[in-house]
Design a protein around this motif. Structure first.
Motif, PDB file in Angstrom:
ATOM      1  N   ALA B  47       0.833  -1.193   0.000  1.00  0.00           N
ATOM      2  CA  ALA B  47       0.000   0.000   0.000  1.00  0.00           C
ATOM      3  C   ALA B  47       0.868   1.243   0.000  1.00  0.00           C
ATOM      4  N   GLU B  48       0.332   2.289  -0.605  1.00  0.00           N
ATOM      5  CA  GLU B  48       1.037   3.559  -0.661  1.00  0.00           C
ATOM      6  C   GLU B  48       0.405   4.523   0.326  1.00  0.00           C
ATOM      7  N   ARG B  49       1.246   5.119   1.161  1.00  0.00           N
ATOM      8  CA  ARG B  49       0.766   6.220   2.005  1.00  0.00           C
ATOM      9  C   ARG B  49       0.930   7.491   1.204  1.00  0.00           C
ATOM     10  N   GLN B  50      -0.137   8.257   1.088  1.00  0.00           N
ATOM     11  CA  GLN B  50       0.010   9.430   0.233  1.00  0.00           C
ATOM     12  C   GLN B  50       0.779  10.540   0.928  1.00  0.00           C
ATOM     13  N   ALA B  51       1.417  11.351   0.099  1.00  0.00           N
ATOM     14  CA  ALA B  51       2.295  12.393   0.612  1.00  0.00           C
ATOM     15  C   ALA B  51       1.541  13.323   1.554  1.00  0.00           C
ATOM     16  N   THR B  52       2.170  13.566   2.669  1.00  0.00           N
ATOM     17  CA  THR B  52       1.613  14.527   3.610  1.00  0.00           C
ATOM     18  C   THR B  52       2.715  15.518   3.958  1.00  0.00           C
ATOM     19  N   SER B  53       2.415  16.417   4.811  1.00  0.00           N
ATOM     20  CA  SER B  53       3.416  17.412   5.219  1.00  0.00           C
ATOM     21  C   SER B  53       4.559  16.738   5.958  1.00  0.00           C
ATOM     22  N   ASN B  54       5.765  17.255   5.758  1.00  0.00           N
ATOM     23  CA  ASN B  54       6.876  16.666   6.512  1.00  0.00           C
ATOM     24  C   ASN B  54       6.907  17.180   7.947  1.00  0.00           C
ATOM     25  N   LEU B  55       5.974  18.087   8.264  1.00  0.00           N
ATOM     26  CA  LEU B  55       5.836  18.516   9.660  1.00  0.00           C
ATOM     27  C   LEU B  55       5.036  17.489  10.453  1.00  0.00           C
ATOM     28  N   LEU B  56       4.275  16.668   9.708  1.00  0.00           N
ATOM     29  CA  LEU B  56       3.418  15.683  10.366  1.00  0.00           C
ATOM     30  C   LEU B  56       4.267  14.592  11.002  1.00  0.00           C
ATOM     31  N   GLU B  57       3.938  14.274  12.233  1.00  0.00           N
ATOM     32  CA  GLU B  57       4.652  13.214  12.942  1.00  0.00           C
ATOM     33  C   GLU B  57       4.472  11.899  12.188  1.00  0.00           C
ATOM     34  N   GLN B  58       5.584  11.253  11.864  1.00  0.00           N
ATOM     35  CA  GLN B  58       5.488   9.972  11.143  1.00  0.00           C
ATOM     36  C   GLN B  58       4.865   8.928  12.066  1.00  0.00           C
ATOM     37  N   SER B  59       3.768   8.377  11.600  1.00  0.00           N
ATOM     38  CA  SER B  59       3.081   7.392  12.433  1.00  0.00           C
ATOM     39  C   SER B  59       3.876   6.094  12.481  1.00  0.00           C
ATOM     40  N   LEU B  60       3.966   5.530  13.677  1.00  0.00           N
ATOM     41  CA  LEU B  60       4.697   4.266  13.824  1.00  0.00           C
ATOM     42  C   LEU B  60       3.836   3.095  13.363  1.00  0.00           C
ATOM     43  N   ASP B  61       2.547   3.255  13.574  1.00  0.00           N
ATOM     44  CA  ASP B  61       1.637   2.179  13.198  1.00  0.00           C
ATOM     45  C   ASP B  61       1.391   2.202  11.704  1.00  0.00           C
ATOM     46  N   ASN B  62       0.847   1.116  11.230  1.00  0.00           N
ATOM     47  CA  ASN B  62       0.429   1.084   9.838  1.00  0.00           C
ATOM     48  C   ASN B  62      -0.859   1.879   9.688  1.00  0.00           C
ATOM     49  N   GLU B  63      -0.958   2.573   8.573  1.00  0.00           N
ATOM     50  CA  GLU B  63      -2.162   3.349   8.321  1.00  0.00           C
ATOM     51  C   GLU B  63      -3.041   2.681   7.279  1.00  0.00           C
ATOM     52  N   LYS B  64      -2.447   1.798   6.515  1.00  0.00           N
ATOM     53  CA  LYS B  64      -3.160   1.259   5.361  1.00  0.00           C
ATOM     54  C   LYS B  64      -3.370  -0.249   5.405  1.00  0.00           C
ATOM     55  N   ILE B  65      -2.580  -0.948   6.196  1.00  0.00           N
ATOM     56  CA  ILE B  65      -2.688  -2.408   6.226  1.00  0.00           C
ATOM     57  C   ILE B  65      -3.013  -2.863   7.644  1.00  0.00           C
ATOM     58  N   TYR B  66      -4.081  -3.628   7.764  1.00  0.00           N
ATOM     59  CA  TYR B  66      -4.535  -4.074   9.074  1.00  0.00           C
ATOM     60  C   TYR B  66      -4.798  -5.577   9.075  1.00  0.00           C
ATOM     61  N   GLU B  67      -4.507  -6.218  10.210  1.00  0.00           N
ATOM     62  CA  GLU B  67      -4.918  -7.609  10.375  1.00  0.00           C
ATOM     63  C   GLU B  67      -6.387  -7.609  10.771  1.00  0.00           C
ATOM     64  N   MET B  68      -7.196  -8.362  10.030  1.00  0.00           N
ATOM     65  CA  MET B  68      -8.613  -8.440  10.390  1.00  0.00           C
ATOM     66  C   MET B  68      -8.874  -9.630  11.289  1.00  0.00           C
ATOM     67  N   ASN B  69      -8.066 -10.675  11.067  1.00  0.00           N
ATOM     68  CA  ASN B  69      -8.218 -11.893  11.846  1.00  0.00           C
ATOM     69  C   ASN B  69      -6.871 -12.599  11.730  1.00  0.00           C
ATOM     70  N   ASP B  70      -6.708 -13.734  12.419  1.00  0.00           N
ATOM     71  CA  ASP B  70      -5.430 -14.437  12.306  1.00  0.00           C
ATOM     72  C   ASP B  70      -5.192 -14.943  10.893  1.00  0.00           C
ATOM     73  N   ASN B  71      -6.265 -15.048  10.080  1.00  0.00           N
ATOM     74  CA  ASN B  71      -6.104 -15.571   8.723  1.00  0.00           C
ATOM     75  C   ASN B  71      -6.464 -14.566   7.628  1.00  0.00           C
ATOM     76  N   VAL B  72      -6.699 -13.316   7.997  1.00  0.00           N
ATOM     77  CA  VAL B  72      -7.052 -12.305   6.984  1.00  0.00           C
ATOM     78  C   VAL B  72      -6.313 -10.992   7.254  1.00  0.00           C
ATOM     79  N   VAL B  73      -5.693 -10.458   6.212  1.00  0.00           N
ATOM     80  CA  VAL B  73      -5.058  -9.142   6.334  1.00  0.00           C
ATOM     81  C   VAL B  73      -5.631  -8.262   5.227  1.00  0.00           C
ATOM     82  N   ALA B  74      -5.886  -6.987   5.548  1.00  0.00           N
ATOM     83  CA  ALA B  74      -6.587  -6.131   4.589  1.00  0.00           C
ATOM     84  C   ALA B  74      -5.832  -4.847   4.312  1.00  0.00           C
ATOM     85  N   GLY B  75      -5.855  -4.429   3.059  1.00  0.00           N
ATOM     86  CA  GLY B  75      -5.320  -3.132   2.661  1.00  0.00           C
ATOM     87  C   GLY B  75      -6.482  -2.197   2.385  1.00  0.00           C
TER      88      GLY B  75
END
Lengths: 204, 264
Positions: B47-75
């Motif tokens: 997944a692509e994180r779209q360009a944001t301001s470089n003043l914005l704190e870089q998030s440590l967590d994923n913003e676009k990819i999440y585990e939905m269950n132990d057997n499913v991951v979603a973008g």
């Protein structure tokens, strides 16, 4: 006779040096009648946290399923595994939610936290937490287990000595309890991994 | 004229269209690209994180990819806030299934439940549709690895390689060209032609190739990308979400296929 004595059980957790142990008997009975001799009462929650559930067998299974659900949701939401201390508060909370119609179990939690520090705790059937440095006991043989643990346990036992101590304490305790026994399972949790051993006792 | 039919989601226009739903899909086609590629022994999601301001704190967590269950991951492509509620609901649904049946929820069932929630908002009045599309990569014991795409209308479809978000049609045509499918002649008349000729390495390589051609940037870097794979480990589904160092390693490994955008 209390419903807590209906199925019979004996579970004990002990803290050692950089390791913890949790052990349980395998009997499932209906009062004096033995029904199963390979009944699971200790469940893995994470790689290094285990929960033992002495008490009414139907509630043992139901509660484990509910714990699994809550821990999975925690894992996905927080993107990390649950710590034993956090888990014990979760369990306590879930039990107190049923303050006036409780699950008939006295959970015992053993695990290593993120700094490899041993953690053990127990609680009553409505979730009153009991933290201990040494050992926690529960089930129909708990009086016997108190006696055995008081005399056998000592501080800073290594994984091997801890295995020996917890096994002897449990085997001796269930021999003087008619409602528990029929072999046992012991989990030794160390930073390197969990060692699980099945032990035979007096099979009668 | 259109004004009469696009202010409410639940009203068809005379041409038989639901404008609010189409606008939601339009919004997604400007969101960060998400690519999924199915292979023989796993699925790659990027997944692509779209360009944001470089003043914005870089998030440590994923913003676009999440585990939905132990057997499913979603973008996710689209409104992040909309996605959050849907993901929370999906996780709860999957866990309720596990509690009820003591077995993991099959991938398609979870996707269908997710799409049912989305569909509801295109039919019941007063609310707007969810502005998100998902790419769900999962494994279950009946159908093996599966890749599903969903849209705001609540449609879902199963793919061997798929792309949502910005430049998706571009990416889809590259995927169509480059994807190595199973040869049709080998399969008999009654044999379902599932599976592909791709290995996980091929899939990663193809993903990098497509990313380099769809993302409008001079150089791909872990700052703007998220990667995840789902594979089997000891017979159980294993989801791996890449760290930024791991992403840089992947990008370095497939440097040869990632052409700098200005050389084209």
């Amino acid at each position: 006779m209390s419903i807590m004595q209906y199925n019979g059980s004996a579970i004990v957790a002990m803290a050692g040096k950089d390791c913890v142990a949790i052990a349980a008997d395998k009997r499932l009975g209906q009062r004096a009648l033995t029904v199963d001799t390979d009944f699971q009462k200790v469940f893995p929650i994470t790689d290094r946290t285990y929960v033992g559930l002495p008490g009414l067998a139907t509630d043992v299974k139901t509660l484990y399923d509910r714990f699994r659900m809550r821990v999975n949701l925690y894992k996905h939401r927080e993107e990390r595994t649950i710590e034993p201390k956090t888990f014990s508060h979760l369990v306590s909370h879930m039990l107190y939610e049923r303050r006036f119609g409780p699950y008939f179990v006295e959970p015992i939690i053993a695990g290593l936290d993120k700094n490899d520090k041993p953690y053990i705790c127990g609680m009553d059937l409505i979730g009153c937490l009991d933290f201990a440095k040494d050992f926690i006991v529960g089930g129909t043989a708990s009086d016997n287990l108190y006696g055995m643990c008081e005399s056998l346990w000592e501080p800073d036992l290594g994984p091997n000595d801890l295995f020996e101590t917890i096994s002897q304490a449990l085997l001796a305790a269930v021999d003087r309890d008619a409602l528990s026994g029929w072999g046992a399972v012991v989990h030794i949790i160390t930073p390197e991994g969990v060692i699980t051993r099945d032990i035979k006792g007096r099979m009668d | 004229m259109a004004r009469r039919y696009d202010s409410r989601t639940t009203i068809f226009s005379p041409e038989g269209r639901l404008y609010q739903v189409e606008y939601a899909m339009e919004a997604i086609s400007h969101a960060g690209t998400v690519i999924g590629v199915l292979s023989k022994d796993g699925i790659v999601l990027a997944a692509e994180r779209q360009a944001t301001s470089n003043l914005l704190e870089q998030s440590l967590d994923n913003e676009k990819i999440y585990e939905m269950n132990d057997n499913v991951v979603a973008g996710v492509a689209g409104h992040a806030a909309d996605a959050n509620t849907l993901i929370n609901q999906s996780r709860a649904i999957a866990q309720r299934y596990l509690l009820k049946y003591d077995s993991p929820m099959p991938v398609e069932q979870l996707v269908r439940r997710l799409c049912d929630m989305k569909q509801g908002y295109t039919q019941y009045g007063g609310l707007r549709p969810f502005g998100v599309s998902f790419l769900c990569a999962g494994w279950d014991s009946t159908f093996g690895f599966q890749l599903y795409q969903s849209d705001p209308a609540g449609n879902y479809s199963s793919w061997k390689a798929a792309c949502i978000g910005e430049n998706y049609s571009n990416a889809q045509s590259i995927l169509k060209q480059e994807y190595k499918d199973e040869e049709k002649e080998e399969a008999g008349p009654n044999v379902r032609t599932v599976g592909s000729q791709m290995t996980m390495d091929d899939a990663l390589k193809l993903t990098c190739q497509v990313l380099s051609k769809t993302i409008d940037t001079a150089k791909l870097s872990s700052k703007k990308l998220e990667f995840a794979t789902i594979t089997l480990k000891a017979g159980k589904p294993f989801i791996h979400v890449y760290t930024s160092t791991e992403i840089d390693e992947v990008l370095k490994k497939y440097e040869s296929v990632i052409k700098p955008a200005d050389s084209q």
